[in-house]
Design a protein around this motif. Structure first.
Motif, PDB file in Angstrom:
ATOM      1  N   PHE A 574       0.821  -1.220   0.000  1.00 18.96           N
ATOM      2  CA  PHE A 574       0.000   0.000   0.000  1.00 18.96           C
ATOM      3  C   PHE A 574       0.855   1.270   0.000  1.00 18.96           C
ATOM      4  O   PHE A 574       0.337   2.371   0.049  1.00 18.96           O
ATOM      5  N   GLU A 575       2.162   1.058  -0.065  1.00 20.66           N
ATOM      6  CA  GLU A 575       3.077   2.207  -0.106  1.00 20.66           C
ATOM      7  C   GLU A 575       3.550   2.493  -1.531  1.00 20.66           C
ATOM      8  O   GLU A 575       4.510   3.231  -1.737  1.00 20.66           O
ATOM      9  N   GLN A 576       2.911   1.856  -2.484  1.00 18.29           N
ATOM     10  CA  GLN A 576       3.291   2.024  -3.888  1.00 18.29           C
ATOM     11  C   GLN A 576       2.072   1.694  -4.735  1.00 18.29           C
ATOM     12  O   GLN A 576       1.161   1.010  -4.273  1.00 18.29           O
ATOM     13  N   GLN A 577       2.059   2.177  -5.951  1.00 14.92           N
ATOM     14  CA  GLN A 577       0.962   1.746  -6.824  1.00 14.92           C
ATOM     15  C   GLN A 577       1.363   0.453  -7.507  1.00 14.92           C
ATOM     16  O   GLN A 577       2.553   0.143  -7.640  1.00 14.92           O
ATOM     17  N   ASP A 578       0.366  -0.310  -7.923  1.00 17.79           N
ATOM     18  CA  ASP A 578       0.672  -1.503  -8.704  1.00 17.79           C
ATOM     19  C   ASP A 578      -0.537  -1.872  -9.547  1.00 17.79           C
ATOM     20  O   ASP A 578      -1.622  -1.294  -9.388  1.00 17.79           O
ATOM     21  N   LEU A 579      -0.300  -2.796 -10.454  1.00 17.85           N
ATOM     22  CA  LEU A 579      -1.366  -3.227 -11.346  1.00 17.85           C
ATOM     23  C   LEU A 579      -1.463  -4.743 -11.251  1.00 17.85           C
ATOM     24  O   LEU A 579      -0.463  -5.439 -11.416  1.00 17.85           O
ATOM     25  N   VAL A 580      -2.679  -5.246 -11.001  1.00 15.92           N
ATOM     26  CA  VAL A 580      -2.862  -6.688 -10.898  1.00 15.92           C
ATOM     27  C   VAL A 580      -3.369  -7.217 -12.235  1.00 15.92           C
ATOM     28  O   VAL A 580      -4.360  -6.714 -12.769  1.00 15.92           O
ATOM     29  N   VAL A 581      -2.659  -8.189 -12.779  1.00 13.34           N
ATOM     30  CA  VAL A 581      -3.065  -8.756 -14.074  1.00 13.34           C
ATOM     31  C   VAL A 581      -3.366 -10.252 -13.971  1.00 13.34           C
ATOM     32  O   VAL A 581      -3.708 -10.882 -14.956  1.00 13.34           O
ATOM     33  N   ILE A 582      -3.209 -10.802 -12.787  1.00 15.90           N
ATOM     34  CA  ILE A 582      -3.533 -12.214 -12.560  1.00 15.90           C
ATOM     35  C   ILE A 582      -4.370 -12.238 -11.297  1.00 15.90           C
ATOM     36  O   ILE A 582      -3.925 -11.745 -10.269  1.00 15.90           O
ATOM     37  N   ALA A 584      -7.962 -14.001  -8.987  1.00 12.31           N
ATOM     38  CA  ALA A 584      -9.101 -14.904  -8.865  1.00 12.31           C
ATOM     39  C   ALA A 584     -10.364 -14.245  -9.385  1.00 12.31           C
ATOM     40  O   ALA A 584     -11.333 -14.920  -9.689  1.00 12.31           O
ATOM     41  N   THR A 585     -10.364 -12.935  -9.466  1.00 13.26           N
ATOM     42  CA  THR A 585     -11.569 -12.219  -9.896  1.00 13.26           C
ATOM     43  C   THR A 585     -11.609 -12.076 -11.406  1.00 13.26           C
ATOM     44  O   THR A 585     -12.589 -11.632 -11.959  1.00 13.26           O
ATOM     45  N   GLN A 586     -10.506 -12.435 -12.036  1.00 15.07           N
ATOM     46  CA  GLN A 586     -10.354 -12.272 -13.482  1.00 15.07           C
ATOM     47  C   GLN A 586     -10.500 -10.812 -13.916  1.00 15.07           C
ATOM     48  O   GLN A 586     -10.969 -10.512 -15.014  1.00 15.07           O
ATOM     49  N   CYS A 587     -10.109  -9.926 -13.020  1.00 10.76           N
ATOM     50  CA  CYS A 587     -10.146  -8.499 -13.344  1.00 10.76           C
ATOM     51  C   CYS A 587      -8.727  -7.951 -13.408  1.00 10.76           C
ATOM     52  O   CYS A 587      -7.846  -8.420 -12.687  1.00 10.76           O
ATOM     53  N   PHE A 588      -8.525  -6.959 -14.242  1.00  9.63           N
ATOM     54  CA  PHE A 588      -7.357  -6.101 -14.103  1.00  9.63           C
ATOM     55  C   PHE A 588      -7.721  -5.127 -12.984  1.00  9.63           C
ATOM     56  O   PHE A 588      -8.806  -4.542 -13.011  1.00  9.63           O
ATOM     57  N   ILE A 589      -6.837  -4.933 -12.019  1.00  4.71           N
ATOM     58  CA  ILE A 589      -7.179  -4.045 -10.915  1.00  4.71           C
ATOM     59  C   ILE A 589      -5.987  -3.130 -10.622  1.00  4.71           C
ATOM     60  O   ILE A 589      -4.835  -3.592 -10.583  1.00  4.71           O
ATOM     61  N   HIS A 590      -6.275  -1.872 -10.421  1.00  3.51           N
ATOM     62  CA  HIS A 590      -5.212  -0.931 -10.091  1.00  3.51           C
ATOM     63  C   HIS A 590      -5.222  -0.654  -8.595  1.00  3.51           C
ATOM     64  O   HIS A 590      -6.267  -0.395  -8.001  1.00  3.51           O
ATOM     65  N   SER A 591      -4.048  -0.734  -7.987  1.00  2.00           N
ATOM     66  CA  SER A 591      -3.913  -0.485  -6.555  1.00  2.00           C
ATOM     67  C   SER A 591      -3.191   0.843  -6.372  1.00  2.00           C
ATOM     68  O   SER A 591      -2.082   1.021  -6.896  1.00  2.00           O
ATOM     69  N   GLU A 592      -3.817   1.750  -5.644  1.00  2.00           N
ATOM     70  CA  GLU A 592      -3.213   3.080  -5.473  1.00  2.00           C
ATOM     71  C   GLU A 592      -2.163   3.081  -4.369  1.00  2.00           C
ATOM     72  O   GLU A 592      -2.215   2.263  -3.447  1.00  2.00           O
ATOM     73  N   LYS A 593      -1.286   4.047  -4.459  1.00  2.00           N
ATOM     74  CA  LYS A 593      -0.353   4.278  -3.356  1.00  2.00           C
ATOM     75  C   LYS A 593      -1.086   5.096  -2.309  1.00  2.00           C
ATOM     76  O   LYS A 593      -1.609   6.174  -2.610  1.00  2.00           O
ATOM     77  N   ALA A 594      -1.144   4.594  -1.081  1.00  2.00           N
ATOM     78  CA  ALA A 594      -1.897   5.300  -0.038  1.00  2.00           C
ATOM     79  C   ALA A 594      -0.997   6.132   0.869  1.00  2.00           C
ATOM     80  O   ALA A 594      -1.383   7.193   1.343  1.00  2.00           O
ATOM     81  N   ILE A 595       0.188   5.620   1.126  1.00  2.03           N
ATOM     82  CA  ILE A 595       1.141   6.355   1.976  1.00  2.03           C
ATOM     83  C   ILE A 595       2.538   6.193   1.381  1.00  2.03           C
ATOM     84  O   ILE A 595       2.766   5.317   0.554  1.00  2.03           O
ATOM     85  N   ASP A 596       3.457   7.020   1.836  1.00  5.92           N
ATOM     86  CA  ASP A 596       4.837   6.878   1.378  1.00  5.92           C
ATOM     87  C   ASP A 596       5.460   5.634   2.010  1.00  5.92           C
ATOM     88  O   ASP A 596       5.060   5.230   3.115  1.00  5.92           O
ATOM     89  N   PRO A 597       6.457   5.049   1.350  1.00  6.27           N
ATOM     90  CA  PRO A 597       7.142   3.898   1.962  1.00  6.27           C
ATOM     91  C   PRO A 597       7.652   4.261   3.358  1.00  6.27           C
ATOM     92  O   PRO A 597       8.232   5.327   3.559  1.00  6.27           O
TER      93      PRO A 597
END
Ligand SMILES: Nc1nc2c(c(=O)[nH]1)N[C@H]1C(S)=C(S)[C@@H](COP(=O)(O)OP(=O)(O)OC[C@H]3O[C@@H](n4cnc5c(=O)[nH]c(N)nc54)[C@H](O)[C@@H]3O)O[C@H]1N2
Ligand SMILES: Nc1nc2c(c(=O)[nH]1)N[C@H]1C(S)=C(S)[C@@H](COP(=O)(O)OP(=O)(O)OC[C@H]3O[C@@H](n4cnc5c(=O)[nH]c(N)nc54)[C@H](O)[C@@H]3O)O[C@H]1N2
Ligand code: SF4
Ligand SMILES: [Mo]
Length: 840
Positions: A574-582, A584-597
């Protein structure tokens, strides 16, 4: 310089918070973390103006990839809660579990790696000194340069675990290959979750590794068979789909040696003897054949059943054998899925069209003549043909010959399942539509490939595959297809990947496949191999023990960081953004950065840039995260589906496929050479080339063979008589959350579940500490009586860390033997004994 050691004991939340006050005074860095937790404790809803909510994705290897609200106050994540999926407006996959709810402890708890550290004590002592990032990177890259000059460039190796499903910093990230391919490092590939994939994919072709109807389709099945999966705990996120199916009238049959929570909810529980699933499935097929109940039109039209097989070569009789020139055609290259056996990493789809040579199989037509498959009007399932003195039989006849060895009365003795039950199961499986959901039960023995091969072959006999309510497969992860894994700056790997199972031997001999191949440094990220790979003592002594430099990047202390020469503090998800491409939901999902590392941690993406600069390539990784992700997602095939990186960020999540739910193998269109289910494997191949040989004949059809160790009468049977199984506990994802004190209140210490009869025979009382041992190692845990455990088996919830055991650790006991075809770690193929633990 400050010393930091691994925390030795778990704390309860109350004592932790009490201690937190004291520690905040002691360390400035600690104050950030503990302050966060204190707020979590004091948090009261109703002050929305002080709170910002970010979109996070929980992305460990439970594979649930649930979307979470990250509630941030004063730059601290004070709470996590479930966040709705925009792709499923009906709310059907909005969810969160106890692990998802307890993230703040993982982020702010005392187990966090805070700054780069260099080992000062003995390897394994857990004693380090704090160093700066500059010192760490210089030390690592100076060593790497020295090692490469001395031993060759392949001597630097890297490996990933399954800790983060992200495509920027996680296991689906192409960025590691950008860097490590550049320095021509060796990639060590973890060897797991692939025996059942091999058994299935060799019959249906490769559409990804874990392919099954979306779980929301379970309710459309008359019967859901679950073979060796513990969905209530290991696919907690999918359990609601099973419950919905049961509510809708689907019958649940659970085939598992132990009474899991899922089995407890089943309409029928079949406590099969471990490692005998292949015999059970073959025997069910016996009943189907014996009762003449197989789906003949499906076998004829969609499987290799009518293909003639040459007895001299074991290959299909081809029209070229009969003097007919093969056809040459151009076809569009298929897309390749994102989820692959390469550690759930991404695969590439390169060529646009390919040239295909069609040398059609020969079949017997109804008039008794041999014709090309495409010309015959009614290919026969049975029959023989004499090809210039070489007898040929149909693939179906060969399969039936195999199946006929397993009448229920015989299988009953092998599987310890009553013959009547086998008949009943066969009838249920015929009365479709049925879904057979395979887990990693049978996969965890050296005969696992054949169990999956047998199971998917049953679908060829019933024809229940490729439509709503009908399918067979593993289906835990889902592939998001069409992504591109070659990003700017990426060069091809110079050396082929090496299976983790081959590594101990390489480290002992400095040779791979007979050639010199010294490896002297391993970089580990997002994994905890000391805890999760088999045969810990072999791994620690032979692999780590022969390394000049063992580097681990993690956000918390683990059994693996304990042995590291350099530990690098990775940022939490949660300290970085990332993109999920694999997912169980079969969705592409974007994860936001919420706080600094926190502290001095950095995202793995940033760490890679530093390593690249240290190795002399400061400009190698020169695009921003978003630019790389755009290269991954903005491919023609995804754009055609309306999916772009920008849209994913905007919508947070996007289902990867135009229709829901996705059902694989629709219209019985398979990815084999013939487009049919090839239960007879003409050209068996290995999952991974480690220079091994294997018995081709054995691999052509599903067979029941003994596992290596876990059976009565195996070579170690005279000394050890208990099969050691593990389960994925709902309180951890592998080793993650091990040191989460909130969850330890519910699940405080390592246990071993035993049948009381086995325990009493050894003088073990419920609650005694016991030592489980074999020739490879030992482990001490608390014995828990459990009548639901099959006598002769014991089960431990996996991945407690060694400091949580009184002595030893579970993985010490596990064999590193593997099947040459599956090349898969065999976590359950172990015999052990157990005795009361005597502290002295
Ligand atoms: N909470 C949690 N969830 C997880 C994980 C985790 O660590 N924690 N890990 C994730 C990962 S990486 C994976 S690969 C999946 C694994 O998912 P599952 O395969 O569902 O996980 P297990 O708990 O190993 O369940 C295997 C089951 O097979 C049974 N079994 C053992 N031997 C046999 C046999 O010979 N035949 C049959 N039919 N059954 C047998 C065991 O008793 C056990 O109930 O779970 C994922 N989900
Ligand atoms: N006995 C037994 N052993 C087994 C199994 C079994 O059934 N029985 N199952 C096996 C299977 S199927 C699997 S998949 C493996 C799983 O084995 P691993 O892949 O080793 O699983 P984890 O314990 O989750 O380790 C992930 C590590 O990554 C770290 N991490 C998380 N996110 C990040 C990040 O963004 N960056 C970095 N640098 N680190 C991060 C976590 O803190 C954690 O220490 O276990 C295997 N081991
Ligand atoms: S641990 Fe798994 S099931 Fe739990 S919230 Fe995270 S992704 Fe969902
Ligand atoms: Mo796994």
């Amino acid at each position: 310089m400050t010393d930091q050691t691994t925390p030795k004991s778990g704390l309860t939340r109350r004592s932790f918070l009490k201690a937190a006050g004291a520690t905040t005074v002691a360390t400035a860095a600690g104050a950030i973390g503990f302050g966060g937790l204190a707020i979590a404790e004091d948090y009261a809803p109703g002050q929305p103006d002080e709170e910002t909510i970010f979109c996070g994705v929980c992305r460990g290897n439970c594979s649930g990839t649930c979307k979470l609200n990250l509630h941030v106050r004063d730059n601290k994540i004070v709470k996590t809660s479930k966040r709705p999926f925009n792709s499923f407006p009906d709310g059907s996959i909005d969810r969160i579990c106890l692990r998802g709810l307890s993230h703040p402890y993982n982020i702010y708890g005392p187990n966090r790696v805070q700054y780069p550290m260099k080992r000062v004590g003995e390897r394994g002592s857990g004693e380090w000194e704090r160093i700066s990032w500059e010192e760490a990177i210089k030390y690592i890259t100076d060593e790497w340069k020295r090692i490469q000059a001395e031993y060759g460039e392949q001597a630097i190796a890297y490996t990933r675990g399954s800790g983060n499903m992200g495509a920027i910093s996680g296991v689906a990230s192409p960025m590691y290959n950008v860097f490590f391919n550049k320095i021509n490092a060796s990639m060590i590939k973890i060897a797991r979750d692939q025996a059942n994939t091999r058994g299935i994919n060799r019959v249906v072709g490769n559409l990804g590794d874990w392919v099954l109807n979306d779980p929301s389709d379970f309710k459309n099945a008359k019967t859901l068979f679950v073979w060796g999966a513990n969905i209530t705990d290991a696919q907690l996120h999918d359990w609601h789909h099973v419950a919905d199916a049961q509510d809708a009238g689907t019958k649940l049959v659970v085939i598992d040696p132990i009474m899991t929570q899922l089995a407890a909810r089943a309409d029928k529980w079949v406590p099969v003897k471990p490692a005998t699933d292949a015999a059970l499935a073959l025997s069910m097929m016996y009943v189907m054949v014996d009762e003449d109940a197989v789906n003949k039109p499906f076998l004829r039209d969609h499987t290799c059943a009518p293909f003639l097989v040459r007895s001299d070569t074991g290959k299909f009789l081809r029209m070229s054998d009969l003097g007919v020139e093969p056809e040459v055609i151009e076809v569009a290259a298929g897309q390749v899925s994102a989820a692959s056996s390469e550690n759930k990493g991404a695969k590439v789809n390169a060529a646009k069209t390919v040239t295909k040579v069609l040398d059609h199989p020969a079949v017997l037509d109804a008039d008794g003549t041999v014709k090309s498959l495409v010309e015959a009007t009614d290919p026969q399932l049975s029959g023989t043909y004499d090809f210039n003195g070489v007898p040929c039989s149909t693939a179906y006849d060969l399969l039936v010959e195999d199946i006929m060895q397993y009448p229920p009365e015989k299988a009953q003795d092998i599987c310890d399942v009553p013959a009547e039950t086998i008949v009943e199961l066969a009838h249920l499986a015929l009365d479709g539509p049925c879904i057979h959901r395979l887990g990693w039960g049978s996969n965890s023995y050296t005969n696992g490939v054949h169990a999956a091969h047998a199971n998917i072959t049953m679908a060829a006999l019933t024809g229940q595959i490729g439509y709503s309510g009908a399918g067979t497969g593993v289906g835990d992860f889902k592939a998001c297809w069409g992504i591109n894994a070659v990003v700017k700056g990426m060069t091809a790997a110079k050396y082929p990947m090496i299976s983790a199972l081959a590594l101990p031997e390489i480290m002992r001999t400095d040779k791979w496949k007979g050639e010199d191949y010294p490896i002297r440094s391993l970089y580990v990220y997002a994994g905890n191999p000391v805890s999760n790979q088999v045969n810990t003592n072999e791994y620690v002594n032979d692999v780590i023990g022969n390394m000049d430099l063992y580097v681990v990047a993690d956000y918390c202390f683990t059994d693996t960081t304990k042995y590291a020469d350099i530990v690098l503090p990775a940022a939490h998800w949660f300290e970085q953004q990332d993109l999920v491409v694999i997912s169980a939901t079969q969705c592409f999902i974007h994860s936001e950065k919420a706080i600094d590392p926190l502290y001095e941690s950095k995202s793995d993406f940033e760490i890679l840039k530093l390593l690249a600069a240290g190795m002399g390539y400061p400009d190698l990784i020169d695009l921003a995260e978003d630019e790389y992700m755009s290269q991954v997602v903005d491919t023609p095939s995804l754009t055609a589906l309306g999916i772009t990186y920008e849209k994913i960020k905007e919508n947070e999540d996007m289902y990867w496929y135009p229709e829901k739910p996705w059902i694989p193998w629709q219209n019985a269109s398979f990815r084999t050479e013939s487009g049919r289910m090839e239960f007879y494997v003409e050209n068996p191949t290995v999952q991974f080339d480690v220079g091994q040989t294997f018995d081709e004949e054995r691999e052509r059809l599903p067979r029941y063979i003994n596992p290596t160790e876990a059976y009565e009468g195996s070579p170690t049977w005279d000394k050890y008589k208990l099969i050691l199984l593990s389960e994925r506990p709902r309180f951890r994802v592998h080793s993650m959350w091990s040191d989460n004190a909130y969850l330890r209140e519910l699940d405080p210490e390592p246990t071993i579940k035993m049948n009381p009869a086995d325990a009493e025979a050894r003088g073990i009382a419920d609650g005694d500490y016991v030592e489980v041992y074999n020739d490879r190692g030992h482990c001490v845990a608390k014995a828990v009586y459990n009548n639901g455990i099959r006598p002769g088996c014991m089960v431990y919830p996996k991945s407690w860390q060694s400091h949580q055991h009184k002595a030893g650790c579970w993985s010490e006991l596990l064999t590193s033997e593997y099947d040459p075809v599956g090349v898969n770690e065999s976590y359950f193929d172990n015999l052990v004994e157990v005795r009361v633990w005597n502290e002295e």
